[in-house]
Motif scaffolding. Sequence first.
Motif, PDB file in Angstrom:
ATOM      1  N   GLU A 113      -4.382   7.469  -0.277  1.00  0.00           N
ATOM      2  CA  GLU A 113      -3.821   6.227  -0.807  1.00  0.00           C
ATOM      3  C   GLU A 113      -3.622   6.420  -2.299  1.00  0.00           C
ATOM      4  O   GLU A 113      -4.552   6.748  -3.037  1.00  0.00           O
ATOM      5  CB  GLU A 113      -4.769   5.053  -0.551  1.00  0.00           C
ATOM      6  N   SER A 155       7.520   1.874  -5.200  1.00  0.00           N
ATOM      7  CA  SER A 155       6.756   0.674  -4.860  1.00  0.00           C
ATOM      8  C   SER A 155       7.273  -0.529  -5.632  1.00  0.00           C
ATOM      9  O   SER A 155       7.441  -1.624  -5.073  1.00  0.00           O
ATOM     10  CB  SER A 155       5.269   0.889  -5.152  1.00  0.00           C
ATOM     11  N   GLU A 205      -0.109  -6.382   5.274  1.00  0.00           N
ATOM     12  CA  GLU A 205       0.322  -5.574   4.138  1.00  0.00           C
ATOM     13  C   GLU A 205       1.513  -4.705   4.527  1.00  0.00           C
ATOM     14  O   GLU A 205       1.616  -4.243   5.667  1.00  0.00           O
ATOM     15  CB  GLU A 205      -0.803  -4.659   3.659  1.00  0.00           C
ATOM     16  N   ARG A 213       0.846  -1.188   0.000  1.00  0.00           N
ATOM     17  CA  ARG A 213       0.000   0.000   0.000  1.00  0.00           C
ATOM     18  C   ARG A 213       0.887   1.245   0.000  1.00  0.00           C
ATOM     19  O   ARG A 213       1.848   1.329   0.773  1.00  0.00           O
ATOM     20  CB  ARG A 213      -0.891  -0.007   1.243  1.00  0.00           C
ATOM     21  N   LEU A 231       3.659  -1.131   3.830  1.00  0.00           N
ATOM     22  CA  LEU A 231       3.202   0.239   3.599  1.00  0.00           C
ATOM     23  C   LEU A 231       4.383   1.157   3.324  1.00  0.00           C
ATOM     24  O   LEU A 231       5.404   1.098   4.011  1.00  0.00           O
ATOM     25  CB  LEU A 231       2.457   0.748   4.837  1.00  0.00           C
ATOM     26  N   TRP A 239      -3.545  -2.198   8.539  1.00  0.00           N
ATOM     27  CA  TRP A 239      -3.326  -2.958   7.309  1.00  0.00           C
ATOM     28  C   TRP A 239      -2.656  -4.295   7.635  1.00  0.00           C
ATOM     29  O   TRP A 239      -1.490  -4.516   7.277  1.00  0.00           O
ATOM     30  CB  TRP A 239      -2.439  -2.161   6.354  1.00  0.00           C
ATOM     31  N   ARG A 241      -2.068   0.627  -4.551  1.00  0.00           N
ATOM     32  CA  ARG A 241      -2.313  -0.607  -3.797  1.00  0.00           C
ATOM     33  C   ARG A 241      -2.052  -1.775  -4.728  1.00  0.00           C
ATOM     34  O   ARG A 241      -2.590  -1.841  -5.828  1.00  0.00           O
ATOM     35  CB  ARG A 241      -3.741  -0.663  -3.280  1.00  0.00           C
TER      36      ARG A 241
END
Length: 558
Positions: free
Chosen positions: A81, A386, A208, A74, A210, A205, A84
């Motif tokens: 946000e 990411s 997950e 995420r 982050l 989360w 994702r």
Amino acid sequence: MDPVIIVGAGPVGLALSLALAAQGVPSVVLDEGTGKEEPRPARSVVLRADMAAMVERLGCTTLRDEGVRWIGWRGLRRRQEVRRITLDLGLGGTEEWSEDPDAPASPAAPLHIPQHALARGLRDAISRQKLIRLVTDSRLDTVEQDRDGVVAHTRGPEGTWWRGSHLVGCDGARSTVRKLLGIRFPGRTAVERHAVAALRTELPWPGEALLHRQPPWRGAAEEITARPLPDGVWRIDWLLPPRGDLVTPDALIARIRETLAGWCDGVTPPYELIDTGVHTLHHRLARRWRVDRVLLAGDAAHLLGAVGTQGLDEGLRDVDNLAWKLAHTWHHGGSDRLLDSYQSERRTAVATRLRAADQSLPVLRGGGGLRTYLPGAARGHDALLSDGHVGRGPLGAPPAYPHSPLASPHTEGQTPVGTPAGAPVEDVRVTAPDGTTVRLRDRLGQGRLLVLLVAPGTGVWDRRHWRTAGVMPRLEEAVRALPVKAEVLVTEAYPGAAAHAVLLVRPDGHLVASFSGVRPEELYAAADAARGGPASDEAPPEEAPEVSVSGDRTADMH
């Protein structure tokens, strides 16, 4: 035949000894320390899915017990946000490759584990191996080599001389091996600094990871990363200013409370602080990775880790690349080209990764000038970061070796498939010689080439007779004639491959070449290129001597 000497008992050195043992090569691992791992939950490592699979093949059980695969990634920027990503947990398990080219591809989930747990799992695997001798309290001070081998001297309770066929320096950033060889280690110091904390708490989360850029609360770090570990533990990293003040305990506690409150609607949830630290990242690359019979791997050869790149993951890729080449040389007296290809392939791949990180840093950290303010630039930066963390793009994707010295000469019978030559093959399901169905990666790391036949409809074959069906007899005859050991596998389908295509795969899972049908002469030429050409020396004995793990020094030279 003398064992391979491995200097350094971190995860890279331990993994190399296990990878060699899996291919029948004995080794002596010289450990400067006591052999005990200090538990440090804040010092964790992220392994891409293929390297986690390799470590599991080596017999390390702690990955399943003490590591965790993230279910998603995420990305937040300020209060929104922005990204994702659902991660694929099925590598080596239940997920299948889809024949639909429009099907969305999810990245394979990375594995996150404390480094001490990884090292302990590797040591436990070594304790079950007769071909590995682990020697503690042994500090290297001399390396000499001649035409036939390497001699090393260690200080310790008793000064000892060791004789080996080769020596590999896996002894970290301050490598004694590298210094004894006089190899330069240029690069950049303190590229990034992070405050790190491992704590047990509940975040919004679960499962997950982050990445939060430009958090909205006052005094926040420019970038915060939270990555889950088992048992409700999280590792949180705060990017620090390049020349900031020292991080005091009070300042770190304040960061923790402000960050947790910022993520949990203004209220700091209960938490248990387990471990803390400050992590400084450097970017360096050794000028040479091989000097005759002495080689470098892991942090002794390279340092990286900024903007999502993973240093230990790259060190394990060194192991995956080097082990089969050393094993072939140990058993068959391989050519210089084979060991030279280790430096050529891996140094180029790491240099490319370092270059991508160094080029990204000015933009990602606010020094990118006008480009920072162009429409869509922020989204592009978030995507780049990411992808680096989840194992995609220039910062994270597994390396390919298209210009390797071991590349196959082009022939008329070669045909393209979904994997370019030199790139890692897809982990498709295959039928093994005994008729069982396994993953392709399960057959890697055993020191032999893999010959993969694409044969639709094999799912309905009679397993008792499949080796006599269709083109199989001709293919097996061609494989028996190859200059190196190889195993025939069959798959229902492979991305981009036509029926009856034949793929030649290296022991580390990189594609050598792909052919339209069974072409014995071309297959032979590709296999010969993959081993670096004919051996330059006579073959050593096939049987590997056991390395004593008791008091007698079978590997010592007195």
